[in-house]
Write a protein that holds these residues in place. Sequence first.
Motif, PDB file in Angstrom:
ATOM      1  N   ILE A 118       4.023  -2.129   5.487  1.00 40.38           N
ATOM      2  CA  ILE A 118       3.655  -1.686   4.142  1.00 40.38           C
ATOM      3  C   ILE A 118       3.223  -2.883   3.302  1.00 40.38           C
ATOM      4  O   ILE A 118       2.207  -2.838   2.614  1.00 40.38           O
ATOM      5  N   TRP A 119       4.004  -3.962   3.364  1.00 39.34           N
ATOM      6  CA  TRP A 119       3.690  -5.155   2.583  1.00 39.34           C
ATOM      7  C   TRP A 119       2.328  -5.727   2.985  1.00 39.34           C
ATOM      8  O   TRP A 119       1.522  -6.080   2.136  1.00 39.34           O
ATOM      9  N   LYS A 120       2.076  -5.797   4.297  1.00 41.08           N
ATOM     10  CA  LYS A 120       0.809  -6.350   4.781  1.00 41.08           C
ATOM     11  C   LYS A 120      -0.387  -5.469   4.428  1.00 41.08           C
ATOM     12  O   LYS A 120      -1.488  -5.962   4.229  1.00 41.08           O
ATOM     13  N   ALA A 121      -0.159  -4.148   4.355  1.00 38.08           N
ATOM     14  CA  ALA A 121      -1.262  -3.208   4.114  1.00 38.08           C
ATOM     15  C   ALA A 121      -1.374  -2.789   2.648  1.00 38.08           C
ATOM     16  O   ALA A 121      -2.191  -1.936   2.318  1.00 38.08           O
ATOM     17  N   LEU A 122      -0.580  -3.385   1.780  1.00 33.31           N
ATOM     18  CA  LEU A 122      -0.557  -2.980   0.376  1.00 33.31           C
ATOM     19  C   LEU A 122      -1.928  -3.065  -0.290  1.00 33.31           C
ATOM     20  O   LEU A 122      -2.277  -2.217  -1.119  1.00 33.31           O
TER      21      LEU A 122
END
Length: 149
Positions: free
Chosen positions: A36-40
């Motif tokens: 999630i953090w990487k794809a935010l």
Amino acid sequence: MQAITTYGSRLYNISLFVLKNEVLAEDSTQESFQKIWKALDNFSFNSSLYTWMYRITYNNALTTYNREKKHKGQDIEYEGSVKDFDLINSITLKDAIEKLPFTHRKAIVMFYFLDHSIKDISVELSIKENTIKSWLRRGKEQLKEYINE
């Protein structure tokens, strides 16, 4: 990150539902938060943040489940502990829910345990609302039969 405190337990429950193993669910949820953090930056605001996070978590849990199943060559066993529940009732309900077909089980858990609306479930699963209603109705009927046995 505020998302962890806001959505952490809900996303963990999704992983636990799919994996039926507390340790795997914790690892899968942590992996999901990393994804999630990487794809935010790719979040398009076409849906709610939770819906987007739910999909990432659910898909990651399915990937983990398939990887573990392939690795072990069998279904993953549930290693969870029962906390703050009436042992007999929770086992009966848990067993009854696990007997349901996957589609009915998914609808029941999302609607009654994760507090999603029928419309939210429809959007998240890309299924018509009437189909979700049908799965819920049939799932409840089957649960009553299983519990009354």
